[in-house]
Design a protein around this motif. Structure first.
Motif, PDB file in Angstrom:
ATOM      1  N   TYR A 161       0.815  -1.224   0.000  1.00  0.00           N
ATOM      2  CA  TYR A 161       0.000   0.000   0.000  1.00  0.00           C
ATOM      3  C   TYR A 161       0.845   1.269   0.000  1.00  0.00           C
ATOM      4  O   TYR A 161       0.300   2.372  -0.049  1.00  0.00           O
ATOM      5  CB  TYR A 161      -0.925  -0.004   1.222  1.00  0.00           C
ATOM      6  N   LEU A 162       2.165   1.122   0.076  1.00  0.00           N
ATOM      7  CA  LEU A 162       3.053   2.282   0.114  1.00  0.00           C
ATOM      8  C   LEU A 162       3.329   2.795  -1.291  1.00  0.00           C
ATOM      9  O   LEU A 162       3.400   2.027  -2.246  1.00  0.00           O
ATOM     10  CB  LEU A 162       4.373   1.927   0.803  1.00  0.00           C
ATOM     11  N   ARG A 163       3.491   4.104  -1.378  1.00  0.00           N
ATOM     12  CA  ARG A 163       3.812   4.748  -2.639  1.00  0.00           C
ATOM     13  C   ARG A 163       4.974   5.714  -2.435  1.00  0.00           C
ATOM     14  O   ARG A 163       5.179   6.236  -1.344  1.00  0.00           O
ATOM     15  CB  ARG A 163       2.594   5.519  -3.179  1.00  0.00           C
ATOM     16  N   SER A 164       5.707   5.958  -3.486  1.00  0.00           N
ATOM     17  CA  SER A 164       6.853   6.859  -3.431  1.00  0.00           C
ATOM     18  C   SER A 164       6.423   8.236  -2.928  1.00  0.00           C
ATOM     19  O   SER A 164       5.368   8.751  -3.315  1.00  0.00           O
ATOM     20  CB  SER A 164       7.461   6.990  -4.830  1.00  0.00           C
ATOM     21  N   GLY A 165       7.231   8.818  -2.052  1.00  0.00           N
ATOM     22  CA  GLY A 165       6.960  10.155  -1.524  1.00  0.00           C
ATOM     23  C   GLY A 165       6.139  10.178  -0.258  1.00  0.00           C
ATOM     24  O   GLY A 165       5.934  11.244   0.331  1.00  0.00           O
ATOM     25  N   MET A 166       5.649   9.019   0.191  1.00  0.00           N
ATOM     26  CA  MET A 166       4.874   8.982   1.438  1.00  0.00           C
ATOM     27  C   MET A 166       5.772   9.284   2.640  1.00  0.00           C
ATOM     28  O   MET A 166       6.960   8.973   2.640  1.00  0.00           O
ATOM     29  CB  MET A 166       4.221   7.611   1.623  1.00  0.00           C
ATOM     30  N   ARG A 167       5.145   9.881   3.646  1.00  0.00           N
ATOM     31  CA  ARG A 167       5.857  10.231   4.879  1.00  0.00           C
ATOM     32  C   ARG A 167       5.175   9.519   6.039  1.00  0.00           C
ATOM     33  O   ARG A 167       3.965   9.608   6.210  1.00  0.00           O
ATOM     34  CB  ARG A 167       5.790  11.748   5.091  1.00  0.00           C
ATOM     35  N   GLY A 168       5.973   8.806   6.845  1.00  0.00           N
ATOM     36  CA  GLY A 168       5.380   7.990   7.889  1.00  0.00           C
ATOM     37  C   GLY A 168       5.911   8.247   9.276  1.00  0.00           C
ATOM     38  O   GLY A 168       6.838   9.041   9.484  1.00  0.00           O
ATOM     39  N   LEU A 169       5.298   7.568  10.240  1.00  0.00           N
ATOM     40  CA  LEU A 169       5.660   7.683  11.652  1.00  0.00           C
ATOM     41  C   LEU A 169       5.653   6.299  12.273  1.00  0.00           C
ATOM     42  O   LEU A 169       4.691   5.542  12.112  1.00  0.00           O
ATOM     43  CB  LEU A 169       4.653   8.575  12.383  1.00  0.00           C
ATOM     44  N   ASP A 170       6.719   5.974  13.005  1.00  0.00           N
ATOM     45  CA  ASP A 170       6.725   4.785  13.852  1.00  0.00           C
ATOM     46  C   ASP A 170       6.328   5.246  15.243  1.00  0.00           C
ATOM     47  O   ASP A 170       7.096   5.892  15.945  1.00  0.00           O
ATOM     48  CB  ASP A 170       8.122   4.148  13.855  1.00  0.00           C
ATOM     49  N   TYR A 171       5.112   4.908  15.625  1.00  0.00           N
ATOM     50  CA  TYR A 171       4.495   5.410  16.855  1.00  0.00           C
ATOM     51  C   TYR A 171       4.731   4.421  17.987  1.00  0.00           C
ATOM     52  O   TYR A 171       4.226   3.304  17.957  1.00  0.00           O
ATOM     53  CB  TYR A 171       2.993   5.609  16.604  1.00  0.00           C
ATOM     54  N   GLY A 172       5.566   4.838  18.968  1.00  0.00           N
ATOM     55  CA  GLY A 172       5.906   3.936  20.060  1.00  0.00           C
ATOM     56  C   GLY A 172       7.033   3.002  19.665  1.00  0.00           C
ATOM     57  O   GLY A 172       6.942   1.785  19.844  1.00  0.00           O
ATOM     58  N   CYS A 173       8.100   3.566  19.131  1.00  0.00           N
ATOM     59  CA  CYS A 173       9.173   2.764  18.537  1.00  0.00           C
ATOM     60  C   CYS A 173      10.037   2.040  19.556  1.00  0.00           C
ATOM     61  O   CYS A 173      10.771   1.117  19.204  1.00  0.00           O
ATOM     62  CB  CYS A 173      10.065   3.652  17.673  1.00  0.00           C
ATOM     63  N   GLY A 174       9.987   2.461  20.836  1.00  0.00           N
ATOM     64  CA  GLY A 174      10.891   1.887  21.817  1.00  0.00           C
ATOM     65  C   GLY A 174      12.271   2.513  21.710  1.00  0.00           C
ATOM     66  O   GLY A 174      12.466   3.529  21.031  1.00  0.00           O
ATOM     67  N   PRO A 175      13.263   1.912  22.332  1.00  0.00           N
ATOM     68  CA  PRO A 175      14.592   2.526  22.358  1.00  0.00           C
ATOM     69  C   PRO A 175      15.335   2.474  21.032  1.00  0.00           C
ATOM     70  O   PRO A 175      16.270   3.257  20.809  1.00  0.00           O
ATOM     71  CB  PRO A 175      15.333   1.713  23.424  1.00  0.00           C
ATOM     72  N   VAL A 176      14.936   1.566  20.120  1.00  0.00           N
ATOM     73  CA  VAL A 176      15.665   1.352  18.865  1.00  0.00           C
ATOM     74  C   VAL A 176      14.779   1.741  17.681  1.00  0.00           C
ATOM     75  O   VAL A 176      13.630   1.327  17.601  1.00  0.00           O
ATOM     76  CB  VAL A 176      16.089  -0.130  18.738  1.00  0.00           C
TER      77      VAL A 176
END
Length: 215
Positions: A73-88
């Motif tokens: 479902y990803l397309r070029s130019g998309m901007r994302g967030l890893d929500y609750g990524c932990g320490p790494v």
């Protein structure tokens, strides 16, 4: 204690430890009594015992599962967030290798300023820690632009064994436990379309055009 997701009535269920657990009659969420929550200090201390390493191939393979579910479902130019990524910042690293921009956020380890809405938000091993469950889902969903994507990884309650024997429920920081019925309730309540579910732990939602609904 009423359900923190839908405010429905809860019935006691046998859990794997001394905490008090309830199953909601309305949305089927299993949740922990608020009197049994860890303090913030104890919760952070427990997270600190996790041996997560960006060079750990096992950890990389584990988180690659959600990237694989989201990738179609990803397309070029998309901007994302890893929500609750932990320490790494492993998800950010995995997506960067494929050419996607992703910011990492964690309230304990990476409390960066959030600048949404984002084209996609990923939450791996996060939603089971929610306490004010409805509000925290709404907060997370509102970081996704209308029409954008939300990828969630959390182990769903297995149908082939009792809750009291489920190892996932033994984690003292886990307070909200979902099943497929709960996922359907979430989608209907928050105007989400379920694009993908493996029925076990990986989910990809699309936020409908329009506002997030209150449950």
């Amino acid at each position: 204690m009423n359900c923190p997701l839908c405010n429905g009535d809860g019935i006691p269920v046998n859990g794997p430890d001394s905490r008090r657990f309830y199953r909601c009659r309305r949305c089927a969420l299993i949740y922990v009594d608020s009197a049994d929550y860890l303090t913030e200090a104890k919760e952070r201390e427990f997270y600190g015992t996790h041996q997560n390493d960006i060079n750990d191939e096992g950890y990389r393979r584990f988180l690659s599962q959600i990237v694989a579910a989201l990738r179609p479902y990803l397309r070029s130019g998309m901007r994302g967030l890893d929500y609750g990524c932990g320490p790494v910042k492993m998800i950010e690293t995995l997506l960067a290798e494929e050419g996607y921009a992703c910011t990492s956020f964690d309230p304990f380890f990476h409390p960066t300023e959030l600048q949404g809405p984002y084209d996609f938000v990923i939450a791996t091993e996060v939603v089971e820690h929610f306490r004010n469950t409805a509000l925290e889902w709404q907060t997370m969903i509102e970081l996704v632009r209308p029409g954008g994507l939300l990828a969630v990884m959390t182990e769903l309650q297995p149908e082939d064994r009792a809750f009291s024997g489920w190892r996932y429920a033994r984690d003292p920081t886990h307070t909200s436990f979902y099943c497929n019925e709960t996922i359907e309730f979430l989608a209907a309540s928050f105007d989400l379309v379920i694009l993908f579910s493996d029925g076990k732990r990986r989910l990809v939602f699309q936020r409908r055009l329009g506002s997030v609904q209150q449950v």
